[in-house]
Write an enzyme that holds these catalytic residues in place. Structure first.
Site, PDB file in Angstrom:
ATOM      1  CD  GLU A 126      -2.385  -1.121   2.887  1.00  0.00           C
ATOM      2  OE1 GLU A 126      -2.813  -0.046   3.336  1.00  0.00           O
ATOM      3  OE2 GLU A 126      -2.430  -2.183   3.526  1.00  0.00           O
ATOM      4  CE  LYS A 128       5.264   5.094   6.488  1.00  0.00           C
ATOM      5  NZ  LYS A 128       5.123   6.491   6.891  1.00  0.00           N
ATOM      6  CG  ASP A 130       4.548  12.775   4.048  1.00  0.00           C
ATOM      7  OD1 ASP A 130       4.517  12.404   5.235  1.00  0.00           O
ATOM      8  OD2 ASP A 130       5.371  13.579   3.602  1.00  0.00           O
ATOM      9  CE1 TYR A 237      -2.863   2.293   9.223  1.00  0.00           C
ATOM     10  CE2 TYR A 237      -3.139   4.390   8.097  1.00  0.00           C
ATOM     11  CZ  TYR A 237      -2.754   3.670   9.203  1.00  0.00           C
ATOM     12  OH  TYR A 237      -2.267   4.335  10.292  1.00  0.00           O
ATOM     13  CE  LYS A 325       9.359   6.132   5.825  1.00  0.00           C
ATOM     14  NZ  LYS A 325      10.224   6.918   6.697  1.00  0.00           N
ATOM     15  CB  CYS A 419      38.196  33.410  18.891  1.00  0.00           C
ATOM     16  SG  CYS A 419      36.500  33.591  19.476  1.00  0.00           S
ATOM     17  CB  CYS A 422      37.351  36.956  22.190  1.00  0.00           C
ATOM     18  SG  CYS A 422      38.332  35.449  22.110  1.00  0.00           S
ATOM     19  CB  CYS A 437      38.228  30.402  21.052  1.00  0.00           C
ATOM     20  SG  CYS A 437      38.422  31.865  22.059  1.00  0.00           S
ATOM     21  CB  CYS A 443      36.211  34.021  24.584  1.00  0.00           C
ATOM     22  SG  CYS A 443      35.204  33.823  23.109  1.00  0.00           S
TER      23      CYS A 443
END
Length: 692
Positions: A126, A128, A130, A237, A325, A419, A422, A437, A443
């Site tokens: 069957e 599927k 969505d 179903y 799927k 970094c 900072c 860093c 920082c």
DNA sequence: CAGCCTCGAGTTCT
DNA sequence: CTCGAGGCTG
């Protein structure tokens, strides 16, 4: 009529029993008036009051709880929402297959379970859809209840809405059992979805992302008239609970569903042998684009209901059905830029900023690029067209770069060595993947992330002080370090004056903060955010050292001796040199000691209980997986630990017990492979002595 | 020293 | 949920 006003503790046992009997009958009567006749005689508030009264008496007289107690039936309608409905038979999820090999394994497993040799299995395939699953209950052929799937155990009562769908019969045609539950998928066609969005836009309303969301949103309208105006359909179903034991084949049941007046997907077909599945799959895939509705695969069910019954379930999924799927949906989009996020530990994480694109029904803007090496390996450059895919249906991944579409002059991405927040040097220790860093205490990104961690669920868990508020307060310098949090109550007036705040919310925040002034040592240690000290290691330390004062002393000693585990730390199972080094580094920093001392002055840090003891699960290793319906993860964990068990996150040979919620994935599968005992949430509650 | 087992950390979207 | 890395075991 029973008295409704006398306090529960003044009732005699006989009075309580009489009132419970009256309440059971009265609530059942109102349930019928509401659900079956759509003609409630009392207001929702009055109805809730009856249920509360019932719960109060049951709490006071647990011995008198009736087998037909209303508490066991439909739940109360939460204000402004839907009533909760417990499914008689849980609405389970399906295992997934992605290729012929997966499907073959599924068939082999079923054959092995049934003790069959070469015999081929007969299936029904069957499409599927969505959409969203619903459960419809028919009493003597009349539709009496419609419910959403919810978490599988408990859904929402959407009876009034379901009644408005033209494809859902309100009366079953022909002969029907006394009571039967039918399951189906409610969906909206692609064309109707587009038209609805045009109308929504014209009306200035929110747009829906995809047909599934539109269907779900339409069915969950508090006003059924809105649902009625939306073009929803349903394919039936299966059946759920029934007063007659089903016999024959699934294919015959689909025919019966048609006779009763349901729509059954016309593409569904009987497959005489499993060998026909691959061909069927390809055929459906070919027609997919032309179908008026979205599908994401094909469900294959073993046709013989007697075999289905023998096969039963593993964890949350039937052994007799599988969803094959279609391949993960991919999309291409343009990489507009790469942002670098700075985490609590200073880790620099690259995040891809993408031209928003729809992948499998979700609009994706960002995707993680993991780390420096990952970018180099795929040679992702800014301006590139990239292929995106949602892995395991959730987290978007960049799969590859479309080399042909690279803009001229695009340069390889140069990962920053400073970094971005900072400006401190960012270094990557040899052999490690992550660049960090070095700004540490200066920082601001790290400081902010540490503050967020400090108030997080497993640490201080201060109600009303989530990460958004923390970031705001930090930006406005209301909080510069963790100790400032506990001084917020002194600045209540200032907070109340802030935009979005008022006196009440400021007062509540103060109360929530004060409520957390007493904290267990383990949570305190965890909150500090020392690298490699997460929840578990913090617990180990707390149990070993017992008190804050002792822990502090021993850690300072460890710094003196040198981290090389000559300290007491080496005696703790699970704490090795790397972790000891991390702790020593933390305590070698004067400012860290100042911070914890400041906190200790503001807080009451409770001593940890010594490890050990009995408990019915002493020494057992328990893993929770999937979504638990009646417990939060921390609750479940605490429950297990109270019984002496150790809770871990991954399944291995050492695992004794796996508790599965809904949508349990790879862990449940692994547990099954290893032969580890798997139980459901309900069985777990039973085991722990706390049934529903 | 290799191979398992655990823990920590980081992440997307509605 | 997944990955990387620390810690323990054989």
């Amino acid at each position: 009529m029973a008295p409704k006003t006398s306090p529960v503790d003044q009732l005699s046992e006989a009075e309580a029993a009489a009132e419970l009997a009256w309440l059971a009958a009265e609530i059942a009567r109102h349930d019928r008036a509401y659900h079956e006749r759509d003609a409630p005689e009392i207001s929702d508030a009055e109805y809730d009051a009856l249920r509360r009264r019932n719960a109060a008496i049951e709490a006071g007289f647990p011995a008198l709880v009736r087998p037909d107690s209303p508490a066991h039936r439909v739940g109360p309608a939460p204000a402004g929402g839907f009533a909760k409905v417990r499914h008689g038979v849980p609405m389970l999820s399906l295992d997934n297959a992605f290729d012929p090999a997966d499907f073959g394994e599924f068939c082999d497993r079923a054959r092995r379970f049934l003790g069959l040799k070469q015999e081929k299995l007969e299936f029904v395939g069957e499409p599927k859809i969505d959409g969203l699953s619903v459960s419809l209950t028919y009493q003597d052929g009349r539709l009496v209840r419609g419910a959403t799937r919810g978490d599988g155990l408990e859904g929402e009562d959407v009876t009034a809405n379901v009644r408005t769908l033209p494809t859902i019969p309100k009366h079953l045609k022909g002969h029907a059992p006394a009571r039967i539950e039918i399951r189906g998928e409610v969906f909206m066609t692609k064309a109707d979805f587009l038209a609805l969005n045009v109308a929504q836009e014209a009306a200035g309303q929110k747009l829906f992302a995809n047909p599934r969301n539109a269907a779900a949103g339409s069915l969950r309208q508090l006003d059924p008239r809105i649902t009625a105006a939306r073009p929803l359909s349903m394919f039936a179903y299966a059946m759920g609970e029934a007063s007659e034991l089903p016999a024959g084949t699934h294919w015959q049941w689909l025919a019966r569903l048609r006779e009763w007046g349901f729509a059954v997907n016309p593409l569904s077909d009987l497959l005489a042998s499993e060998d026909a599945a691959a061909g069927f799959q390809a055929g459906v895939a070919d027609r997919r684009a032309a179908l008026p509705y979205d599908i994401d695969g094909v469900v294959y069910k073993i046709n013989d209901l007697a075999l289905q019954r023998r096969l039963g379930f593993v964890g949350r999924a039937p052994r007799w059905a599988i969803a094959w799927k279609f391949p993960a949906e991919q999309a291409t989009t343009v990489l507009e830029g790469i942002d670098i996020q700075v985490g609590r530990t200073g880790a620099l994480t690259p995040v891809a900023r993408l031209t928003p694109v729809n992948v499998g029904g979700v609009l994706v803007r960002n995707a993680t690029l993991h780390n420096e090496d990952e970018i180099a390996r795929k040679d992702v450059r800014i301006g590139d067209t990239v292929v995106l895919q949602r892995a395991g249906d959730v987290i978007p991944q960049i799969v590859a770069v479309v080399a042909a579409d690279r803009p001229p002059g695009a340069q390889p991405y140069a990962f920053p060595d400073h970094c971005p927040v900072c400006g401190s040097l960012a270094i990557r220790p040899p052999g490690e993947v992550v660049r960090r860093c070095t700004g540490g205490l200066v920082c601001s990104a790290q400081i902010e992330e540490r503050l967020v961690h400090f108030v997080s669920r497993a640490a201080f868990d201060i109600e009303g002080l989530g990460d958004k508020t923390i970031r705001e307060f930090h930006a406005d310098r209301l909080i510069e370090g963790p100790a400032d949090i506990f001084r917020l109550p002194d600045r209540e007036a200032e907070i109340a004056a802030r935009e979005g705040w008022g006196e009440v919310s400021a007062r509540n925040l103060s109360a929530a903060i004060r409520a957390r002034r007493r904290i267990p040592l383990a949570r305190f240690i965890h909150a500090l955010g020392i690298r490699r000290i997460g929840e578990t290691n913090a617990k180990l330390l707390a149990r070993h050292y017992g008190s804050f004062a002792n822990w502090r002393t021993q850690m300072l000693a460890a710094v003196q001796i040198g981290a090389e585990a000559r300290s007491d730390l080496g005696n703790i199972v699970g704490i090795g040199p790397a972790i000891a080094e991390e702790l020593a580094e933390f305590f070698a920093e004067q400012r860290n000691i100042a911070t914890i001392d400041e906190l200790a002055g503001l807080l009451e840090i409770a001593d940890a209980e010594a490890a050990g003891g009995g408990g019915s699960l002493a020494g057992k290793v328990v893993v929770f997986t999937g979504t638990l319906a009646t417990l939060t993860r921390p609750e479940a964990k605490a429950m297990a630990e109270k019984l002496g068990a150790k809770v871990t996150d991954s399944v291995s040979k050492k695992t004794d017990l796996v508790v599965t919620g809904t949508d349990a994935g790879s862990k449940a599968r692994k547990a099954a492979e290893l032969g580890v005992r798997i139980i459901t949430e309900a069985e777990w509650r039973e085991l722990a002595g706390q049934p529903f």
